[in-house]
Design a protein around this motif. Sequence first.
Motif, PDB file in Angstrom:
ATOM      1  N   VAL A 106       0.839  -1.199   0.000  1.00  0.00           N
ATOM      2  CA  VAL A 106       0.000   0.000   0.000  1.00  0.00           C
ATOM      3  C   VAL A 106       0.877   1.254   0.000  1.00  0.00           C
ATOM      4  N   VAL A 107       1.977   1.215   0.766  1.00  0.00           N
ATOM      5  CA  VAL A 107       2.876   2.377   0.798  1.00  0.00           C
ATOM      6  C   VAL A 107       3.441   2.633  -0.598  1.00  0.00           C
ATOM      7  N   ALA A 108       3.913   1.572  -1.262  1.00  0.00           N
ATOM      8  CA  ALA A 108       4.483   1.721  -2.605  1.00  0.00           C
ATOM      9  C   ALA A 108       3.440   2.263  -3.577  1.00  0.00           C
ATOM     10  N   LEU A 109       2.254   1.685  -3.525  1.00  0.00           N
ATOM     11  CA  LEU A 109       1.169   2.101  -4.415  1.00  0.00           C
ATOM     12  C   LEU A 109       0.790   3.559  -4.160  1.00  0.00           C
ATOM     13  N   THR A 110       0.734   3.944  -2.880  1.00  0.00           N
ATOM     14  CA  THR A 110       0.348   5.311  -2.545  1.00  0.00           C
ATOM     15  C   THR A 110       1.381   6.310  -3.053  1.00  0.00           C
ATOM     16  N   VAL A 111       2.671   5.953  -2.922  1.00  0.00           N
ATOM     17  CA  VAL A 111       3.726   6.849  -3.410  1.00  0.00           C
ATOM     18  C   VAL A 111       3.604   7.023  -4.921  1.00  0.00           C
ATOM     19  N   ILE A 112       3.400   5.903  -5.631  1.00  0.00           N
ATOM     20  CA  ILE A 112       3.281   5.958  -7.096  1.00  0.00           C
ATOM     21  C   ILE A 112       2.054   6.782  -7.491  1.00  0.00           C
ATOM     22  N   LEU A 113       0.918   6.503  -6.836  1.00  0.00           N
ATOM     23  CA  LEU A 113      -0.318   7.223  -7.165  1.00  0.00           C
ATOM     24  C   LEU A 113      -0.180   8.715  -6.880  1.00  0.00           C
ATOM     25  N   THR A 114       0.483   9.050  -5.760  1.00  0.00           N
ATOM     26  CA  THR A 114       0.656  10.466  -5.421  1.00  0.00           C
ATOM     27  C   THR A 114       1.503  11.160  -6.478  1.00  0.00           C
ATOM     28  N   ALA A 115       2.618  10.498  -6.887  1.00  0.00           N
ATOM     29  CA  ALA A 115       3.495  11.100  -7.898  1.00  0.00           C
ATOM     30  C   ALA A 115       2.745  11.283  -9.213  1.00  0.00           C
ATOM     31  N   ALA A 116       2.050  10.227  -9.650  1.00  0.00           N
ATOM     32  CA  ALA A 116       1.305  10.309 -10.912  1.00  0.00           C
ATOM     33  C   ALA A 116       0.180  11.343 -10.811  1.00  0.00           C
ATOM     34  N   GLY A 117      -0.519  11.327  -9.675  1.00  0.00           N
ATOM     35  CA  GLY A 117      -1.630  12.255  -9.481  1.00  0.00           C
ATOM     36  C   GLY A 117      -1.155  13.698  -9.480  1.00  0.00           C
ATOM     37  N   LEU A 118      -0.033  13.960  -8.804  1.00  0.00           N
ATOM     38  CA  LEU A 118       0.485  15.329  -8.756  1.00  0.00           C
ATOM     39  C   LEU A 118       0.952  15.787 -10.131  1.00  0.00           C
ATOM     40  N   TYR A 119       1.604  14.869 -10.864  1.00  0.00           N
ATOM     41  CA  TYR A 119       2.055  15.229 -12.213  1.00  0.00           C
ATOM     42  C   TYR A 119       0.861  15.611 -13.082  1.00  0.00           C
ATOM     43  N   LEU A 120      -0.162  14.744 -13.095  1.00  0.00           N
ATOM     44  CA  LEU A 120      -1.333  15.010 -13.934  1.00  0.00           C
ATOM     45  C   LEU A 120      -2.075  16.265 -13.463  1.00  0.00           C
ATOM     46  N   ALA A 121      -2.141  16.438 -12.138  1.00  0.00           N
ATOM     47  CA  ALA A 121      -2.911  17.564 -11.606  1.00  0.00           C
ATOM     48  C   ALA A 121      -2.240  18.895 -11.921  1.00  0.00           C
ATOM     49  N   LEU A 122      -0.897  18.926 -11.817  1.00  0.00           N
ATOM     50  CA  LEU A 122      -0.200  20.206 -11.941  1.00  0.00           C
ATOM     51  C   LEU A 122       0.326  20.478 -13.345  1.00  0.00           C
ATOM     52  N   ILE A 123       0.643  19.414 -14.100  1.00  0.00           N
ATOM     53  CA  ILE A 123       1.271  19.615 -15.412  1.00  0.00           C
ATOM     54  C   ILE A 123       0.433  18.972 -16.524  1.00  0.00           C
ATOM     55  N   GLY A 124       0.030  17.723 -16.300  1.00  0.00           N
ATOM     56  CA  GLY A 124      -0.555  16.949 -17.394  1.00  0.00           C
ATOM     57  C   GLY A 124      -2.021  17.170 -17.677  1.00  0.00           C
ATOM     58  N   SER A 125      -2.658  18.129 -16.996  1.00  0.00           N
ATOM     59  CA  SER A 125      -4.084  18.343 -17.255  1.00  0.00           C
ATOM     60  C   SER A 125      -4.306  19.762 -17.774  1.00  0.00           C
ATOM     61  N   PRO A 126      -5.361  19.944 -18.589  1.00  0.00           N
ATOM     62  CA  PRO A 126      -5.585  21.265 -19.193  1.00  0.00           C
ATOM     63  C   PRO A 126      -6.135  22.275 -18.187  1.00  0.00           C
ATOM     64  N   VAL A 127      -6.032  23.556 -18.548  1.00  0.00           N
ATOM     65  CA  VAL A 127      -6.663  24.593 -17.721  1.00  0.00           C
ATOM     66  C   VAL A 127      -8.152  24.622 -18.056  1.00  0.00           C
ATOM     67  N   ASP A 128      -8.945  25.068 -17.092  1.00  0.00           N
ATOM     68  CA  ASP A 128     -10.380  25.152 -17.316  1.00  0.00           C
ATOM     69  C   ASP A 128     -10.676  26.376 -18.184  1.00  0.00           C
ATOM     70  N   TYR A 129     -11.696  26.248 -19.062  1.00  0.00           N
ATOM     71  CA  TYR A 129     -11.958  27.365 -19.979  1.00  0.00           C
ATOM     72  C   TYR A 129     -12.528  28.572 -19.250  1.00  0.00           C
ATOM     73  N   GLN A 130     -13.100  28.373 -18.067  1.00  0.00           N
ATOM     74  CA  GLN A 130     -13.612  29.503 -17.297  1.00  0.00           C
ATOM     75  C   GLN A 130     -12.696  29.865 -16.141  1.00  0.00           C
ATOM     76  N   GLN A 131     -12.181  28.816 -15.458  1.00  0.00           N
ATOM     77  CA  GLN A 131     -11.492  29.059 -14.197  1.00  0.00           C
ATOM     78  C   GLN A 131      -9.978  29.098 -14.340  1.00  0.00           C
ATOM     79  N   GLY A 132      -9.486  28.833 -15.550  1.00  0.00           N
ATOM     80  CA  GLY A 132      -8.044  28.860 -15.765  1.00  0.00           C
ATOM     81  C   GLY A 132      -7.337  27.836 -14.897  1.00  0.00           C
ATOM     82  N   ASN A 133      -6.202  28.256 -14.318  1.00  0.00           N
ATOM     83  CA  ASN A 133      -5.390  27.333 -13.532  1.00  0.00           C
ATOM     84  C   ASN A 133      -5.988  26.983 -12.179  1.00  0.00           C
ATOM     85  N   THR A 134      -6.940  27.794 -11.685  1.00  0.00           N
ATOM     86  CA  THR A 134      -7.462  27.509 -10.338  1.00  0.00           C
ATOM     87  C   THR A 134      -8.162  26.163 -10.282  1.00  0.00           C
ATOM     88  N   VAL A 135      -8.522  25.618 -11.453  1.00  0.00           N
ATOM     89  CA  VAL A 135      -9.167  24.308 -11.468  1.00  0.00           C
ATOM     90  C   VAL A 135      -8.238  23.253 -10.842  1.00  0.00           C
TER      91      VAL A 135
END
Lengths: 67, 263
Positions: free
Chosen positions: B21-50
């Motif tokens: 679970v620790v290994a999985l959580t670390v991997i998921l956190t890294a992947a999730g943070l990457y997608l959340a901060l870099i790999g996902s688009p900005v919202d057409y109304q809210q911009g980066n605050t999304v």
Amino acid sequence: MNEFFSMGGYGSYIWASYGLAALAMIILLVMTLRGLRQSQTELDQLETVLKARRPRRTRTTDQSPTS
Amino acid sequence: MHRFAKPSVFLKLTGAMMPWVVALTVILTAAGLYLALIGSPVDYQQGNTVRIMYIHVPAAWMGLFCYVGMALCGAMSLIWKHPLADICARATAPVGATFTALTLITGSLWGEPMWGTWWVWDARLTSMLILLFLYLGYIALVNAFDDPERGSKAGSALALVGAINVPIVKFSVDWWNTLHQPASVARMGGPTIDPSMLAPLLIMAFAFTGYYFIVLVLRVRLELNQRRIRALQLSGLFDERPVASGDHDELAYDQGHNAGASK
């Protein structure tokens, strides 16, 4: 790179959100780990104290008929 | 169910799962943070605050999820008097409170640029604040008694009564049409959110679930240690017989509960 940190002008809100989330989760984890380590040390000490007390008691009961 | 509820079995099982679970959580956190901060688009109304959503929404889900878990454990503790259920409820409360507080804080940080206000007495926000108070009330209550048994009874009752707030939080956005936006993931007719934003959202939610599991297991161990310390201190102070005799309530709950479960 600067563009990434400024987040289109909303950088402070976004980084504060991520930072506070990370901080709170790390603090809870560290507090839990510290509490666990302290309780383990206390438990080990208590168990060795009580274990050391037990054979002494059996020895005294063993010695009592001879004395 | 009862077989798994034995503390020694719980410790063995969760101990074996822990590294994975620790290994999985670390991997998921890294992947999730990457997608959340870099790999996902900005919202057409809210911009980066999304991007705040990828913390805010999973934290809110966890706040509710932990509460449901805590209330269920409270019910099991009241019905079957099972010590492990009570211990799990106690171990869940601080995690749920943390996630609920984070929901409110990140919501504020999102509300200020997008709504123009840190806080409104909107139905969703208010019911979420009540959820935080329920957590804090539970934590205060279970620790307010010298006798842990009485504390757990009072706490379980509070957790169960407060469970009425969970559907209120969930449906508040439908029942009262105020500032907070309605659901876009867990809704009838499927999610309306774009897959590129749904992916980081779900990955972060799983990462938070992994974190909950880790802290829950550690806190259960902590609570079991503390109960054993209390039992040993009591038996050492007041009981002249050897500790291992096992006639003390708390010390013997493992064996005692086994006897109870097998009948």
